[in-house]
Design a protein around this motif. Structure first.
Motif, mmCIF file in Angstrom:
data_model
loop_
_atom_site.group_PDB
_atom_site.id
_atom_site.type_symbol
_atom_site.label_atom_id
_atom_site.label_comp_id
_atom_site.label_asym_id
_atom_site.label_seq_id
_atom_site.Cartn_x
_atom_site.Cartn_y
_atom_site.Cartn_z
ATOM 1 N N HIS A 283 39.325 -17.706 -128.902
ATOM 2 C CA HIS A 283 38.392 -17.886 -127.795
ATOM 3 C C HIS A 283 39.187 -18.247 -126.544
ATOM 4 N N VAL B 152 38.683 -20.405 -122.875
ATOM 5 C CA VAL B 152 37.891 -21.431 -122.200
ATOM 6 C C VAL B 152 38.616 -21.776 -120.914
ATOM 7 N N GLN C 260 38.817 -24.376 -117.244
ATOM 8 C CA GLN C 260 38.448 -25.655 -116.639
ATOM 9 C C GLN C 260 38.916 -25.653 -115.192
ATOM 10 N N GLY D 287 34.026 -29.297 -115.629
ATOM 11 C CA GLY D 287 33.922 -29.240 -117.088
ATOM 12 C C GLY D 287 34.503 -27.956 -117.650
ATOM 13 N N LEU D 288 34.373 -27.824 -118.958
ATOM 14 C CA LEU D 288 34.916 -26.666 -119.668
ATOM 15 C C LEU D 288 33.863 -25.578 -119.796
ATOM 16 N N TRP E 145 33.131 -21.738 -121.570
ATOM 17 C CA TRP E 145 33.524 -20.703 -122.524
ATOM 18 C C TRP E 145 33.457 -19.339 -121.870
ATOM 19 N N ARG F 200 35.292 -14.414 -126.722
ATOM 20 C CA ARG F 200 36.100 -14.498 -127.936
ATOM 21 C C ARG F 200 36.556 -13.118 -128.369
ATOM 22 N N TYR G 6 42.547 -21.778 -121.144
ATOM 23 C CA TYR G 6 43.020 -22.155 -122.473
ATOM 24 C C TYR G 6 42.639 -21.083 -123.497
ATOM 25 N N VAL H 102 42.045 -20.712 -127.624
ATOM 26 C CA VAL H 102 41.630 -21.626 -128.683
ATOM 27 C C VAL H 102 41.474 -20.855 -129.984
ATOM 28 N N ASP I 108 39.880 -20.566 -133.542
ATOM 29 C CA ASP I 108 38.737 -21.096 -134.286
ATOM 30 C C ASP I 108 39.032 -20.954 -135.773
ATOM 31 N N LEU J 157 39.439 -26.690 -134.394
ATOM 32 C CA LEU J 157 40.017 -25.776 -133.424
ATOM 33 C C LEU J 157 41.422 -26.217 -133.036
ATOM 34 N N ASP J 158 42.260 -25.239 -132.661
ATOM 35 C CA ASP J 158 43.586 -25.517 -132.099
ATOM 36 C C ASP J 158 43.648 -24.905 -130.707
ATOM 37 N N TRP J 159 44.177 -25.678 -129.756
ATOM 38 C CA TRP J 159 44.200 -25.255 -128.366
ATOM 39 C C TRP J 159 45.623 -24.948 -127.908
ATOM 40 N N GLY J 160 45.742 -23.932 -127.037
ATOM 41 C CA GLY J 160 46.992 -23.724 -126.333
ATOM 42 C C GLY J 160 47.187 -24.798 -125.281
#
Lengths: 118, 107
Positions: free
Chosen positions: A35, A37, A39, A44-45, A47, A50, A95, A97, A99, A106-109
């Motif tokens: 995904h 996302v 900011q 805020g974040l 989406w 994906r 970012y 992400v 899933d 989740l893991d984020w870049g």
């Protein structure tokens, strides 16, 4: 361990396009959705959409339909997010992400700052 | 889209305090709710997933609860490194949506 490493910061003029890359390691790239996302400064974040790295299928948020394209190169375990017709309000950190599902999370870049300025 | 309402938007607390942040959703999301911590200039760090599961490596003073439409994040015994912004996220369906954040400041 799982890592998502994104490309470096970009400065673009209004009307231009940008490509942000997200290189995955530590897992089988094709097995989990990626995904995107964003900011905006002090905001805020949001989406954006994906990508299914296995099939290449995508789903985009309505806000970005027609301007965003998400693709991948499975040979190098890398996902890409292209955003066109940039405006000043596209200035944001983007970012990727991974899933990994309900039971893992989740893991984020690390994020990529895109600045749009004339 | 599922709307997320997070409260409070900010709070002041002291080291050692117990702090609770609330997240409410506009429709039931079962337990598809994550909590994050974010510090300035850094990517969000996931603390809790599936409403109450502690991510590996996250201190046990963080805990999450709730299901359906009402969720909480509790920090039991606030530490200096916990002063940050916290926000919730639903992954029940797309588009993912996020709370507006709670800034935890030092009293």
């Amino acid at each position: 361990q799982v890592q998502l490493v994104q490309s470096g910061a970009e400065v673009k003029k209004p009307g231009a396009s940008v490509r942000v890359s997200c290189k995955a390691s530590g897992y089988t790239f094709s097995h989990f959705y990626i995904h995107w996302v964003r900011q905006a400064p002090g905001q805020g974040l949001v989406w954006m959409g994906r990508l299914n790295p296995d099939s290449g299928d995508t789903n985009y948020a309505q806000k970005f339909q027609g301007r965003v394209t998400m693709t991948r190169d499975t040979s190098i375990s890398t996902a890409y997010m292209d955003l066109s017709r940039l405006r000043s309000d596209d200035t944001a950190i983007y970012y990727c992400v991974r899933d990994a599902g309900y039971s893992y999370g989740l893991d984020w870049g690390q994020g990529t700052l895109v600045t749009v300025s004339s | 889209d599922i709307q997320m309402t997070q409260s409070p938007s900010s709070l002041s607390a002291s080291v050692g305090d117990r702090v609770t942040i609330i997240c409410r959703t506009s429709q039931s999301i079962s337990t598809y709710l994550n909590w994050y911590q974010q510090k300035p200039g850094k990517a969000p760090k996931i603390l809790i997933y599936a409403a109450s599961s502690l991510r590996r490596g996250v201190p046990s003073r963080f805990s999450g609860g709730g299901s359906g439409t009402d969720f909480t994040l509790t920090i039991s015994g606030l530490q200096p490194e916990d002063f940050a912004t916290y926000f919730c996220q639903q992954t029940f369906n797309t588009p993912w949506t996020f709370g507006q954040g709670t800034k935890v400041e030092i009293k």
